[in-house]
Design an enzyme around this catalytic site. Structure first.
Site, PDB file in Angstrom:
ATOM      1  N   GLY A  16       0.783  -1.234   0.000  1.00 44.47           N
ATOM      2  CA  GLY A  16       0.000   0.000   0.000  1.00 44.47           C
ATOM      3  C   GLY A  16       0.810   1.277   0.000  1.00 44.47           C
ATOM      4  O   GLY A  16       0.344   2.300   0.498  1.00 44.47           O
ATOM      5  N   SER A  17       2.005   1.257  -0.596  1.00 47.51           N
ATOM      6  CA  SER A  17       2.755   2.519  -0.655  1.00 47.51           C
ATOM      7  C   SER A  17       2.060   3.519  -1.576  1.00 47.51           C
ATOM      8  O   SER A  17       2.121   4.729  -1.358  1.00 47.51           O
ATOM      9  CB  SER A  17       4.209   2.298  -1.081  1.00 47.51           C
ATOM     10  OG  SER A  17       4.288   1.891  -2.418  1.00 47.51           O
ATOM     11  N   ARG A  67     -15.513 -16.500  -8.646  1.00 49.88           N
ATOM     12  CA  ARG A  67     -15.157 -15.097  -8.858  1.00 49.88           C
ATOM     13  C   ARG A  67     -16.411 -14.225  -8.841  1.00 49.88           C
ATOM     14  O   ARG A  67     -16.394 -13.116  -8.334  1.00 49.88           O
ATOM     15  CB  ARG A  67     -14.421 -14.907 -10.173  1.00 49.88           C
ATOM     16  CG  ARG A  67     -14.048 -13.440 -10.355  1.00 49.88           C
ATOM     17  CD  ARG A  67     -13.458 -13.136 -11.679  1.00 49.88           C
ATOM     18  NE  ARG A  67     -12.206 -13.834 -11.870  1.00 49.88           N
ATOM     19  CZ  ARG A  67     -11.607 -13.940 -13.039  1.00 49.88           C
ATOM     20  NH1 ARG A  67     -12.145 -13.406 -14.099  1.00 49.88           N
ATOM     21  NH2 ARG A  67     -10.467 -14.584 -13.141  1.00 49.88           N
ATOM     22  N   MET A  92      -4.398  -7.500  -6.413  1.00 47.93           N
ATOM     23  CA  MET A  92      -3.919  -8.654  -7.177  1.00 47.93           C
ATOM     24  C   MET A  92      -5.010  -9.666  -7.531  1.00 47.93           C
ATOM     25  O   MET A  92      -4.742 -10.868  -7.606  1.00 47.93           O
ATOM     26  CB  MET A  92      -2.783  -9.350  -6.407  1.00 47.93           C
ATOM     27  CG  MET A  92      -1.587  -8.463  -6.130  1.00 47.93           C
ATOM     28  SD  MET A  92      -0.883  -7.721  -7.627  1.00 47.93           S
ATOM     29  CE  MET A  92      -0.049  -9.158  -8.301  1.00 47.93           C
ATOM     30  N   ARG A  93      -6.217  -9.191  -7.762  1.00 50.28           N
ATOM     31  CA  ARG A  93      -7.289 -10.068  -8.239  1.00 50.28           C
ATOM     32  C   ARG A  93      -7.777  -9.543  -9.584  1.00 50.28           C
ATOM     33  O   ARG A  93      -7.862  -8.320  -9.780  1.00 50.28           O
ATOM     34  CB  ARG A  93      -8.493 -10.104  -7.282  1.00 50.28           C
ATOM     35  CG  ARG A  93      -8.186 -10.493  -5.874  1.00 50.28           C
ATOM     36  CD  ARG A  93      -7.534 -11.837  -5.724  1.00 50.28           C
ATOM     37  NE  ARG A  93      -8.365 -12.953  -6.140  1.00 50.28           N
ATOM     38  CZ  ARG A  93      -7.938 -14.211  -6.201  1.00 50.28           C
ATOM     39  NH1 ARG A  93      -6.674 -14.488  -5.915  1.00 50.28           N
ATOM     40  NH2 ARG A  93      -8.743 -15.175  -6.559  1.00 50.28           N
ATOM     41  N   ASN A 109      -6.212   1.934 -12.751  1.00 51.62           N
ATOM     42  CA  ASN A 109      -5.174   1.020 -12.276  1.00 51.62           C
ATOM     43  C   ASN A 109      -3.814   1.639 -12.564  1.00 51.62           C
ATOM     44  O   ASN A 109      -3.659   2.421 -13.489  1.00 51.62           O
ATOM     45  CB  ASN A 109      -5.289  -0.329 -13.006  1.00 51.62           C
ATOM     46  CG  ASN A 109      -4.297  -1.354 -12.473  1.00 51.62           C
ATOM     47  OD1 ASN A 109      -4.061  -1.433 -11.266  1.00 51.62           O
ATOM     48  ND2 ASN A 109      -3.692  -2.126 -13.361  1.00 51.62           N
ATOM     49  N   HIS A 111       0.114   0.454 -13.380  1.00 53.88           N
ATOM     50  CA  HIS A 111       0.818  -0.756 -13.817  1.00 53.88           C
ATOM     51  C   HIS A 111       2.292  -0.428 -14.047  1.00 53.88           C
ATOM     52  O   HIS A 111       2.609   0.558 -14.720  1.00 53.88           O
ATOM     53  CB  HIS A 111       0.184  -1.287 -15.104  1.00 53.88           C
ATOM     54  CG  HIS A 111       0.852  -2.527 -15.587  1.00 53.88           C
ATOM     55  ND1 HIS A 111       0.615  -3.767 -15.027  1.00 53.88           N
ATOM     56  CD2 HIS A 111       1.789  -2.717 -16.546  1.00 53.88           C
ATOM     57  CE1 HIS A 111       1.364  -4.669 -15.636  1.00 53.88           C
ATOM     58  NE2 HIS A 111       2.087  -4.057 -16.553  1.00 53.88           N
ATOM     59  N   SER A 138       2.476   3.198 -15.895  1.00 55.64           N
ATOM     60  CA  SER A 138       1.298   3.705 -16.616  1.00 55.64           C
ATOM     61  C   SER A 138       0.095   3.722 -15.684  1.00 55.64           C
ATOM     62  O   SER A 138      -0.109   2.783 -14.916  1.00 55.64           O
ATOM     63  CB  SER A 138       0.938   2.780 -17.792  1.00 55.64           C
ATOM     64  OG  SER A 138       2.050   2.549 -18.627  1.00 55.64           O
ATOM     65  N   THR A 143     -10.523  -1.751 -18.198  1.00 58.42           N
ATOM     66  CA  THR A 143     -11.556  -2.339 -19.052  1.00 58.42           C
ATOM     67  C   THR A 143     -11.485  -3.853 -18.841  1.00 58.42           C
ATOM     68  O   THR A 143     -10.717  -4.327 -17.999  1.00 58.42           O
ATOM     69  CB  THR A 143     -11.326  -1.998 -20.531  1.00 58.42           C
ATOM     70  OG1 THR A 143     -10.061  -2.542 -20.927  1.00 58.42           O
ATOM     71  CG2 THR A 143     -11.338  -0.491 -20.769  1.00 58.42           C
ATOM     72  N   GLU A 145     -10.159  -6.050 -20.572  1.00 59.12           N
ATOM     73  CA  GLU A 145      -8.885  -6.663 -20.961  1.00 59.12           C
ATOM     74  C   GLU A 145      -7.823  -6.374 -19.901  1.00 59.12           C
ATOM     75  O   GLU A 145      -7.575  -5.203 -19.574  1.00 59.12           O
ATOM     76  CB  GLU A 145      -8.441  -6.074 -22.305  1.00 59.12           C
ATOM     77  CG  GLU A 145      -7.372  -6.884 -22.989  1.00 59.12           C
ATOM     78  CD  GLU A 145      -6.773  -6.113 -24.168  1.00 59.12           C
ATOM     79  OE1 GLU A 145      -5.610  -6.343 -24.474  1.00 59.12           O
ATOM     80  OE2 GLU A 145      -7.500  -5.264 -24.737  1.00 59.12           O
ATOM     81  N   ASP A 147      -4.875  -5.255 -17.932  1.00 60.31           N
ATOM     82  CA  ASP A 147      -3.829  -4.251 -18.207  1.00 60.31           C
ATOM     83  C   ASP A 147      -3.965  -3.678 -19.611  1.00 60.31           C
ATOM     84  O   ASP A 147      -2.990  -3.160 -20.169  1.00 60.31           O
ATOM     85  CB  ASP A 147      -2.415  -4.832 -18.019  1.00 60.31           C
ATOM     86  CG  ASP A 147      -2.179  -5.324 -16.600  1.00 60.31           C
ATOM     87  OD1 ASP A 147      -2.766  -4.745 -15.666  1.00 60.31           O
ATOM     88  OD2 ASP A 147      -1.420  -6.299 -16.426  1.00 60.31           O
ATOM     89  N   GLU A 176       5.580   6.248  -9.359  1.00 57.09           N
ATOM     90  CA  GLU A 176       4.158   5.950  -9.108  1.00 57.09           C
ATOM     91  C   GLU A 176       3.559   6.911  -8.089  1.00 57.09           C
ATOM     92  O   GLU A 176       2.423   7.360  -8.234  1.00 57.09           O
ATOM     93  CB  GLU A 176       4.004   4.518  -8.594  1.00 57.09           C
ATOM     94  CG  GLU A 176       4.277   3.477  -9.663  1.00 57.09           C
ATOM     95  CD  GLU A 176       4.024   2.055  -9.191  1.00 57.09           C
ATOM     96  OE1 GLU A 176       3.805   1.201 -10.055  1.00 57.09           O
ATOM     97  OE2 GLU A 176       4.059   1.793  -7.968  1.00 57.09           O
TER      98      GLU A 176
HETATM   99  C1  GRF Z   1       2.885  -1.141  -7.760  1.00 52.83           C
HETATM  100  O1  GRF Z   1       4.152  -1.317  -8.305  1.00 52.83           O
HETATM  101  C2  GRF Z   1       1.839  -1.092  -8.839  1.00 52.83           C
HETATM  102  O2  GRF Z   1       2.320  -0.613 -10.054  1.00 52.83           O
HETATM  103  C3  GRF Z   1       1.433  -2.526  -8.989  1.00 52.83           C
HETATM  104  O3  GRF Z   1       1.509  -3.057  -7.694  1.00 52.83           O
HETATM  105  C4  GRF Z   1       2.455  -2.333  -6.924  1.00 52.83           C
HETATM  106  C5  GRF Z   1       1.782  -1.935  -5.646  1.00 52.83           C
HETATM  107  O4  GRF Z   1       2.688  -1.392  -4.711  1.00 52.83           O
HETATM  108  N1  GRF Z   1       0.119  -2.602  -9.594  1.00 52.83           N
HETATM  109  P1  GRF Z   1       2.169  -0.826  -3.325  1.00 52.83           P
HETATM  110  O5  GRF Z   1       1.368  -1.916  -2.630  1.00 52.83           O
HETATM  111  O6  GRF Z   1       1.318   0.378  -3.616  1.00 52.83           O
HETATM  112  O7  GRF Z   1       3.396  -0.467  -2.541  1.00 52.83           O
END
Ligand code: GRF
Length: 216
Positions: A16-17, A67, A92-93, A109, A111, A138, A143, A145, A147, A176
């Site tokens: 969660g950074s 799901r 991560m789902r 999102n 990525h 990015s 959507t 699809e 990523d 990010e």
């Molecule tokens: C980030 O690198 C993001 O791009 C990816 O997952 C990571 C999450 O990092 N989707 P954090 O949990 O916010 O530290």
């Protein structure tokens, strides 16, 4: 803060950074984080939210047989916060098609690659293995699809000979933490929209690589 665009729910699975950066920026910004939802009860991001007095919900995917059932529970949890925007930050789902349709144009999102290159996981190692000189991050609309939704903004970093997957991860996180709050702010001001598979800023079609960060 009456505009519904300004209420944000963050979905995460881990550290969660990015949530931290979004919360830190929000105190001076134009949006507020109304809630944090994790599919993992032990995600450190939940602690970060609690430290900032932001309500949290756990929707543990292991408790649901399919799901669809998980997505339904997730919808319910989200709707309790009534957000204008859903921000995926290390969530991560994979979200089902119905879920994505329901919140069309309201899910972002982040990525760790220069999309459309390197969708999927393990991006830092994959760019190194491919001998790339450039890497990046990015922010895109979600959507159906994976990523694959249209990119809103990107930031790139140079890959140095000394870099490995860990140093790249650090550099990418730094980018990010600036990029995501900037894009969420644009959304909060009602300046971003999705139409089909195209992203728009101030009603202008964004290029496939999104807006340059310097111009945000
Ligand atoms: C980030 O690198 C993001 O791009 C990816 O997952 C990571 C999450 O990092 N989707 P954090 O949990 O916010 O530290």
């Amino acid at each position: 803060m009456h505009n519904s665009h300004r209420s944000v729910v963050v979905l995460l699975s881990g550290n969660g950074s990015n949530l931290q950066a979004l919360m830190d920026f929000s105190s001076a910004g134009n949006y507020r984080v109304s809630g944090v939802i994790s599919n993992r009860p032990d995600a450190y991001g939940l602690q970060r939210a609690k430290q900032s007095n932001i309500p949290t919900t756990v929707v543990d995917h292991k408790q649901y047989a399919s799901r669809d059932l998980f997505d339904q529970a997730l919808c319910q949890a989200i709707n309790e916060y009534g957000p204008g925007l859903i921000v995926l930050a290390g969530f991560m789902r994979i979200l089902g098609a119905d879920f994505v349709k329901r919140y069309q144009g309201k899910i972002l999102n982040i990525h760790p690659s220069l999309l459309p290159n390197y969708p999927g996981t393990n991006t830092h190692q994959r760019v190194l293995d491919a001998g790339e000189k450039l890497h990046g991050v990015s922010v895109h609309f979600v959507t159906e699809e994976l990523d694959g939704g249209p990119v809103i903004a990107q930031e790139s970093i140079a890959i140095e000979p000394i870099d490995d997957a860990q140093t790249l991860a650090v550099k990418i996180h730094e980018k990010e933490h600036v990029l995501y709050p900037a894009v969420v702010s644009l959304f909060a001001d009602g300046r971003l929209s999705l139409d089909g598979n195209s992203a728009f800023l101030d009603e202008q079609l964004l290029p496939v690589t999104g807006q340059r960060i310097d111009d945000l």
